[in-house]
Design an enzyme around this catalytic site. Structure first.
Site, PDB file in Angstrom:
ATOM      1  N   CYS A   1       0.791  -1.246   0.000  1.00 31.87           N
ATOM      2  CA  CYS A   1       0.000   0.000   0.000  1.00 31.87           C
ATOM      3  C   CYS A   1       0.819   1.290   0.000  1.00 31.87           C
ATOM      4  O   CYS A   1       0.565   2.177  -0.819  1.00 31.87           O
ATOM      5  CB  CYS A   1      -0.967  -0.005   1.184  1.00 31.87           C
ATOM      6  SG  CYS A   1      -2.174  -1.323   1.076  1.00 31.87           S
TER       7      CYS A   1
ATOM      8  N   ARG B   1      14.939   2.115   3.639  1.00 29.33           N
ATOM      9  CA  ARG B   1      14.998   0.882   2.847  1.00 29.33           C
ATOM     10  C   ARG B   1      14.434  -0.288   3.659  1.00 29.33           C
ATOM     11  O   ARG B   1      14.989  -1.376   3.691  1.00 29.33           O
ATOM     12  CB  ARG B   1      16.427   0.605   2.354  1.00 29.33           C
ATOM     13  CG  ARG B   1      16.447  -0.434   1.234  1.00 29.33           C
ATOM     14  CD  ARG B   1      17.725  -0.445   0.392  1.00 29.33           C
ATOM     15  NE  ARG B   1      18.919  -0.620   1.150  1.00 29.33           N
ATOM     16  CZ  ARG B   1      19.910   0.298   1.225  1.00 29.33           C
ATOM     17  NH1 ARG B   1      19.829   1.443   0.587  1.00 29.33           N
ATOM     18  NH2 ARG B   1      20.970   0.051   1.958  1.00 29.33           N
ATOM     19  N   SER B   2      13.304  -0.045   4.333  1.00 28.41           N
ATOM     20  CA  SER B   2      12.679  -1.136   5.085  1.00 28.41           C
ATOM     21  C   SER B   2      12.028  -2.098   4.094  1.00 28.41           C
ATOM     22  O   SER B   2      11.737  -1.738   2.957  1.00 28.41           O
ATOM     23  CB  SER B   2      11.643  -0.583   6.061  1.00 28.41           C
ATOM     24  OG  SER B   2      10.517  -0.076   5.372  1.00 28.41           O
TER      25      SER B   2
HETATM   26  P1  NAD Z   1      11.475   1.009   9.700  1.00 26.21           P
HETATM   27  O1  NAD Z   1      11.924   1.395  11.047  1.00 26.21           O
HETATM   28  O2  NAD Z   1      11.203  -0.401   9.377  1.00 26.21           O
HETATM   29  O3  NAD Z   1      12.561   1.509   8.631  1.00 26.21           O
HETATM   30  C1  NAD Z   1      13.175   2.754   8.714  1.00 26.21           C
HETATM   31  C2  NAD Z   1      14.148   2.928   7.565  1.00 26.21           C
HETATM   32  O4  NAD Z   1      14.695   4.252   7.637  1.00 26.21           O
HETATM   33  C3  NAD Z   1      15.316   1.957   7.588  1.00 26.21           C
HETATM   34  O5  NAD Z   1      15.659   1.598   6.270  1.00 26.21           O
HETATM   35  C4  NAD Z   1      16.426   2.804   8.206  1.00 26.21           C
HETATM   36  O6  NAD Z   1      17.716   2.398   7.828  1.00 26.21           O
HETATM   37  C5  NAD Z   1      16.115   4.155   7.627  1.00 26.21           C
HETATM   38  N1  NAD Z   1      16.708   5.241   8.417  1.00 26.21           N
HETATM   39  C6  NAD Z   1      16.572   5.490   9.737  1.00 26.21           C
HETATM   40  N2  NAD Z   1      17.293   6.573  10.078  1.00 26.21           N
HETATM   41  C7  NAD Z   1      17.890   7.008   8.957  1.00 26.21           C
HETATM   42  C8  NAD Z   1      18.757   8.069   8.650  1.00 26.21           C
HETATM   43  N3  NAD Z   1      19.159   8.926   9.588  1.00 26.21           N
HETATM   44  N4  NAD Z   1      19.175   8.230   7.376  1.00 26.21           N
HETATM   45  C9  NAD Z   1      18.775   7.381   6.407  1.00 26.21           C
HETATM   46  N5  NAD Z   1      17.965   6.353   6.637  1.00 26.21           N
HETATM   47  C10 NAD Z   1      17.515   6.166   7.885  1.00 26.21           C
HETATM   48  O7  NAD Z   1      10.194   1.928   9.398  1.00 26.21           O
HETATM   49  P2  NAD Z   1       9.016   1.757   8.331  1.00 26.21           P
HETATM   50  O8  NAD Z   1       8.076   0.697   8.727  1.00 26.21           O
HETATM   51  O9  NAD Z   1       9.569   1.721   6.957  1.00 26.21           O
HETATM   52  O10 NAD Z   1       8.242   3.123   8.546  1.00 26.21           O
HETATM   53  C11 NAD Z   1       8.865   4.337   8.233  1.00 26.21           C
HETATM   54  C12 NAD Z   1       7.932   5.495   8.504  1.00 26.21           C
HETATM   55  O11 NAD Z   1       6.849   5.467   7.613  1.00 26.21           O
HETATM   56  C13 NAD Z   1       7.323   5.506   9.893  1.00 26.21           C
HETATM   57  O12 NAD Z   1       7.279   6.850  10.346  1.00 26.21           O
HETATM   58  C14 NAD Z   1       5.946   4.985   9.678  1.00 26.21           C
HETATM   59  O13 NAD Z   1       5.037   5.468  10.642  1.00 26.21           O
HETATM   60  C15 NAD Z   1       5.645   5.544   8.331  1.00 26.21           C
HETATM   61  N6  NAD Z   1       4.633   4.834   7.580  1.00 26.21           N
HETATM   62  C16 NAD Z   1       3.802   5.598   6.912  1.00 26.21           C
HETATM   63  C17 NAD Z   1       2.809   5.051   6.161  1.00 26.21           C
HETATM   64  C18 NAD Z   1       1.915   5.959   5.408  1.00 26.21           C
HETATM   65  O14 NAD Z   1       1.052   5.511   4.716  1.00 26.21           O
HETATM   66  N7  NAD Z   1       2.124   7.239   5.497  1.00 26.21           N
HETATM   67  C19 NAD Z   1       2.671   3.677   6.087  1.00 26.21           C
HETATM   68  C20 NAD Z   1       3.578   2.874   6.758  1.00 26.21           C
HETATM   69  C21 NAD Z   1       4.561   3.485   7.501  1.00 26.21           C
END
Ligand code: NAD
Length: 319
Positions: free
Chosen positions: A151, A186-187
């Site tokens: 999504c 890159r999650s």
């Molecule tokens: P996650 O913690 O699994 O992954 C975070 C990613 O960011 C990792 O790849 C990490 O290496 C990278 N990262 C962290 N700090 C960094 C930095 N300083 N520089 C570069 N890269 C960095 O998180 P996720 O599940 O991918 O979620 C990320 C965000 O997206 C969260 O805030 C979540 O709430 C949001 N999210 C939003 C939606 C939406 O629809 N808007 C949906 C899902 C998640």
């Protein structure tokens, strides 16, 4: 003098998508069938998930869908999902993660419990595999059942289509050719699938996370059928941001800000994190378009995927 930066809200983009979803639903729904139902499993008590579920419920109900929220104990979740897989009244299943934050493999196992035909999040292995391999259908060569895409990554794609970064003059599948995009995150659920989708559509994508930078492309002249990945040793935001037409950030850290001084003049900036990854006032002095959040688009995509699951089902025998 008109403002140089246009701020486009997720709500504006979601509105168009929801209209399309309602129209598609009207064309595929069999007469006499009730409202399509999304079963949503909450097993972690996470306040963010609760909020997201509330928003999803409202959007569902406003658009003719039923949102069936099921609070379950995490130890019973697998059984409850298996039951929902069999329920005729359930058209799609969403599970809020993480459930076992200390053991991501366990979450992955739970994800695989959801039936492929009800995997509205596109998180089953088959769906992910198709996405990474740029295979758009589940039933080649008939190609009647579209594969489901995750999504949030798909929401970002739809935002880029809305913003006309996808160039409709080019063939479908190549419409990002010539565009350079940086994705910061890159999650496995967001950033990596997003980088792959954009590269599969022809973009040059720099994928940035805490471990470094990777380049995703379909090679010289986008001749490859799917993206390949290359490590860019020693590279960082200093190298990639000044090259980028589009910057998509999703860093889940309150204090994190994309360095405005590295953003190219006139770039398009999109934030999908729940925190503000761009310094709002400063980015508006640099970007041509700024999308501060994407959550509402993600929910619209959830419903779009649900409609797609219904369309993918074999038609009931009318006799
Ligand atoms: P996650 O913690 O699994 O992954 C975070 C990613 O960011 C990792 O790849 C990490 O290496 C990278 N990262 C962290 N700090 C960094 C930095 N300083 N520089 C570069 N890269 C960095 O998180 P996720 O599940 O991918 O979620 C990320 C965000 O997206 C969260 O805030 C979540 O709430 C949001 N999210 C939003 C939606 C939406 O629809 N808007 C949906 C899902 C998640």
């Amino acid at each position: 003098v008109p403002k140089t930066c246009r701020v486009i809200t997720a709500e504006t983009i979601a509105k168009n998508l929801l209209q399309e979803v309602r129209e598609t639903l009207a064309t595929i729904q069999e007469s006499g069938s009730g409202e399509p139902t999304l079963a949503a499993f909450l097993a972690n008590g996470d306040p963010h998930a609760v909020k997201y579920a509330e928003w999803s419920k409202k959007t569902c109900e406003d658009n003719g869908f039923k949102f069936d929220l099921r609070n379950v104990d995490k130890e019973l979740l697998e059984e409850e999902i298996m039951k929902a897989n069999e329920e005729e009244g359930v058209d799609g299943i969403i599970v809020y993660y993480p459930i076992f934050p200390k053991n991501p493999t366990h979450d992955k196992y739970v994800q695989e419990t959801v039936s492929l035909s009800k995997d509205v999040e596109g998180m089953r292995f088959q769906h992910l595999h198709n996405m990474y391999h740029n295979i758009r259908f589940l039933d080649p060569p008939e190609n009647r059942k579209k594969s489901i895409l995750p999504c949030t990554p798909l929401a970002c794609v739809k935002i880029l289509e809305y913003l006309q970064i996808y160039n409709p003059i080019l063939a479908v599948g190549n419409r990002l050719y010539g565009k350079t995009i940086t994705v910061i995150n890159r999650s496995e659920v967001n950033g990596r699938p997003l980088a792959a989708l954009l590269a599969n559509d022809g973009a040059t994508v720099y994928s940035v996370d805490v471990t470094g930078v990777q380049l995703f492309t379909r090679g010289q002249g986008i001749k490859q059928p799917r993206h390949k990945v290359e490590d860019k040793e020693g590279w960082g935001l200093e190298q990639v941001l000044p090259l980028s037409d589009v910057i998509i950030a999703g860093v889940p850290v309150e204090s994190y800000k994309v360095p405005t001084e590295l953003i190219r003049e006139g770039a398009v900036c999109i934030n999908f994190a729940s925190h503000r990854n761009f310094d709002g006032p400063a980015v508006k002095e640099k970007a041509s378009i700024y999308v501060p959040s994407v959550g509402k688009v993600t929910i619209a995509i959830l419903l779009r995927n649900l409609v797609r699951l219904i369309a993918n089902r074999p038609a009931k025998d009318a006799s």
